[in-house]
Design a protein around this motif. Structure first.
Motif, short mmCIF file in Angstrom:
data_model
loop_
_atom_site.label_atom_id
_atom_site.label_comp_id
_atom_site.label_asym_id
_atom_site.label_seq_id
_atom_site.Cartn_x
_atom_site.Cartn_y
_atom_site.Cartn_z
N ILE A 102 18.58 61.87 39.27
CA ILE A 102 19.32 62.95 38.60
C ILE A 102 18.39 63.85 37.82
CG2 ILE A 102 21.46 61.63 38.45
CD1 ILE A 102 20.76 60.99 35.56
N ASP A 103 17.15 63.42 37.59
CA ASP A 103 16.17 64.25 36.87
C ASP A 103 15.39 65.15 37.82
OD1 ASP A 103 16.89 63.04 34.45
OD2 ASP A 103 15.49 61.38 34.78
N TYR A 104 14.85 64.58 38.91
CA TYR A 104 14.00 65.40 39.78
C TYR A 104 14.79 66.15 40.85
CZ TYR A 104 14.11 61.68 43.39
OH TYR A 104 14.49 60.76 44.33
N LEU A 105 16.10 65.93 40.93
CA LEU A 105 16.94 66.64 41.91
C LEU A 105 17.88 67.63 41.23
CD1 LEU A 105 17.89 63.72 44.34
CD2 LEU A 105 16.26 65.57 44.76
N GLN A 106 17.50 68.12 40.05
CA GLN A 106 18.38 69.01 39.31
C GLN A 106 18.73 70.27 40.12
OE1 GLN A 106 20.10 69.04 36.48
NE2 GLN A 106 19.57 66.91 36.04
N SER A 107 17.72 70.88 40.75
CA SER A 107 17.98 72.11 41.52
C SER A 107 18.89 71.84 42.70
CB SER A 107 16.67 72.72 41.99
OG SER A 107 15.95 71.80 42.80
N ALA A 108 18.72 70.68 43.36
CA ALA A 108 19.58 70.34 44.49
C ALA A 108 21.00 70.06 44.03
CB ALA A 108 19.02 69.13 45.22
N ILE A 109 21.14 69.39 42.87
CA ILE A 109 22.47 69.07 42.36
C ILE A 109 23.22 70.36 42.00
CG2 ILE A 109 23.69 68.00 40.42
CD1 ILE A 109 21.57 65.81 40.43
N GLN A 110 22.50 71.35 41.49
CA GLN A 110 23.15 72.63 41.18
C GLN A 110 23.69 73.30 42.43
OE1 GLN A 110 20.24 74.92 39.02
NE2 GLN A 110 20.34 73.61 37.18
N GLU A 111 23.09 72.99 43.59
CA GLU A 111 23.58 73.52 44.86
C GLU A 111 24.53 72.55 45.56
OE1 GLU A 111 20.23 74.53 47.19
OE2 GLU A 111 19.42 75.98 45.74
N LYS A 112 25.05 71.57 44.79
CA LYS A 112 26.02 70.60 45.30
C LYS A 112 25.44 69.67 46.34
CE LYS A 112 29.06 72.68 42.72
NZ LYS A 112 29.50 72.07 41.42
N VAL A 113 24.13 69.43 46.27
CA VAL A 113 23.49 68.43 47.13
C VAL A 113 23.21 67.22 46.25
CG1 VAL A 113 21.55 67.87 48.63
CG2 VAL A 113 22.47 70.20 48.58
N TRP A 114 24.01 66.18 46.39
CA TRP A 114 23.96 65.05 45.48
C TRP A 114 23.02 63.97 46.02
CZ3 TRP A 114 26.27 66.64 41.28
CH2 TRP A 114 27.33 67.56 41.38
N PRO A 115 22.46 63.16 45.12
CA PRO A 115 21.64 62.03 45.58
C PRO A 115 22.46 61.09 46.43
CG PRO A 115 21.39 62.39 43.20
CD PRO A 115 22.53 63.24 43.64
N THR A 116 21.83 60.54 47.44
CA THR A 116 22.50 59.58 48.32
C THR A 116 21.47 58.56 48.79
OG1 THR A 116 23.83 59.33 50.33
CG2 THR A 116 22.08 60.97 50.39
N VAL A 117 21.92 57.36 49.07
CA VAL A 117 20.99 56.34 49.55
C VAL A 117 20.55 56.66 50.97
CG1 VAL A 117 20.71 53.89 50.08
CG2 VAL A 117 21.94 54.58 48.02
N VAL A 118 21.49 57.03 51.83
CA VAL A 118 21.13 57.36 53.21
C VAL A 118 21.96 58.56 53.66
CG1 VAL A 118 22.77 55.62 54.05
CG2 VAL A 118 21.04 56.52 55.59
N ASP A 119 21.28 59.55 54.20
CA ASP A 119 21.94 60.71 54.77
C ASP A 119 22.42 60.37 56.17
OD1 ASP A 119 22.03 63.35 56.36
OD2 ASP A 119 21.76 64.06 54.30
N PRO A 120 23.64 60.75 56.55
CA PRO A 120 24.14 60.42 57.90
C PRO A 120 23.22 60.88 59.02
CG PRO A 120 25.93 61.25 56.52
CD PRO A 120 24.66 61.44 55.74
N GLU A 121 22.44 61.95 58.78
CA GLU A 121 21.55 62.44 59.83
C GLU A 121 20.43 61.45 60.14
OE1 GLU A 121 21.85 65.16 61.65
OE2 GLU A 121 23.74 65.63 60.66
N SER A 122 20.10 60.56 59.21
CA SER A 122 19.02 59.60 59.44
C SER A 122 19.40 58.54 60.46
CB SER A 122 18.64 58.92 58.12
OG SER A 122 17.98 59.82 57.27
#
Length: 344
Positions: A102-122
């Motif tokens: 939540i600290d190093y993904l601040q810019s992504a979170i502002q764009e509604k990209v939330w941290p996740t353990v695994v992205d479905p694309e993987s």
């Protein structure tokens, strides 16, 4: 050595009851001379138990209030009671600070990209090489990345993209993120989920049995803001870093291997993730011929087409169609260099 201890059946009185806390074991560490004592404590993690995982408290290590359960807000995030992981010697000098997603993904979170353990694309594949060039100087990191990628390819080569993208594990497939808990508890998906509280349990094989290794989500970064753990090309995806944190706990027990030219000794990520007992064959000048003969019996050998089977010079023009790549394996005799990982 510690790596050989997994071959011995532990006595009943030495086994750790599932659900119990890890305890410390002192003593000599592999690579130390006779009479030399190490201050490094060896942690014996508890044996894996599904019932223990089902009863695990994920809300900030059980420190939060009931109303905050699963939200990770209003109380301090979980911190590993074992302390910060020990990075390999080649990365310690680059270490600058520890950050949570939540600290190093601040810019992504502002764009509604939330941290996740695994992205479905993987589920259809992932790249652990190009995003991690800055940590490839570390022998430990190269070893972990190589073996994770190798396991993914050899275990899933016979399965289609549709089968690999299923939220439930298809029998016979191997997915590295399925060692990470907590998971979804629905009947249609068992994928690991992001825990805002920061607590995760990793299932690893060590000392002859599957064990529960607990980690937090504090991740190491250098001064340039680059994570010093493996990551995919999707920065919000956490499974490589979380899995590597647990694997490094096992690897750190073998950092002092007695050879100043190597970062570790008999540690094997493949054994941690499968329970297999891999055989390591060093490429040296005295054994290169024997290893080459062994490889020729184990790997396919490509041969050029015979001149007698060449097509006639005058042929009808072929109709355009899809280009289908054909596999070709070119094998060159390895050049003995004397160190693991060197030589073709």
């Amino acid at each position: 050595k510690l790596a050989l201890m997994s071959l011995k059946q532990p006595k009943k009185k030495d086994l750790i009851r599932p659900g119990s806390k890890p305890y410390e074991l002192g003593g000599n560490v592999s690579g130390l001379g006779k009479g030399q004592k190490s201050d490094h404590k060896i942690l014996i993690w508890p044996e894996w138990s599904d019932s223990d995982i089902a009863a695990e408290k994920w809300d900030n290590g059980g420190k939060g209030k009931d109303k905050d359960k699963g939200k990770g807000s209003g109380s301090a995030p979980f911190e590993d009671p074992e302390g910060k992981i020990e990075l390999p010697s080649s990365l310690k000098c680059s270490m600058h600070n520890w950050k949570r997603p939540i600290d190093y993904l601040q810019s992504a979170i502002q764009e509604k990209v939330w941290p996740t353990v695994v992205d479905p694309e993987s589920a259809n594949g992932f790249d652990l090489v190009s995003p991690n060039e800055h940590i490839m100087d570390s022998e430990v990191m190269r070893w972990i990345i190589c073996q994770l990628s190798t396991l993914w390819k050899i275990q899933n080569a016979s399965f289609s993209e549709t089968e690999m993208s299923q939220p439930l594990n298809v029998p016979g497939t191997w997915r590295p993120w399925e060692f990470i808990y907590p998971r979804e508890k629905s009947k249609t998906s068992h994928m690991p989920i992001y825990n805002p509280g920061g607590k995760y349990c990793i299932k690893l094989f060590w000392l002859g049995t599957w064990r529960k290794v607990t980690v937090d989500d504090y991740l190491p970064f250098d001064e340039r803001g680059r994570m010093l753990l493996p990551a995919t090309s999707r920065p919000h995806e956490l499974w490589p870093a979380l899995l590597t944190k647990a694997i490094l706990k096992v690897a750190s027990l073998d950092y002092q291997c007695g050879d100043p030219g190597m970062e570790f000794g008999d540690f094997s990520p493949i054994q941690c993730l499968t329970g297999w007992l891999p055989e390591h064959i060093p490429i040296t000048s005295g054994s290169s011929d024997r290893i080459w003969e062994f490889l020729k019996t184990a790997l396919p050998n490509w041969k050029p087409p015979s001149p007698n089977n060449e097509a006639p010079t005058e042929v009808a023009p072929a109709q355009p169609g899809p280009i289908i790549p054909q596999p070709m394996i070119a094998m060159d005799k390895p050049t003995p260099k004397g160190k693991r990982g060197e030589g073709k």
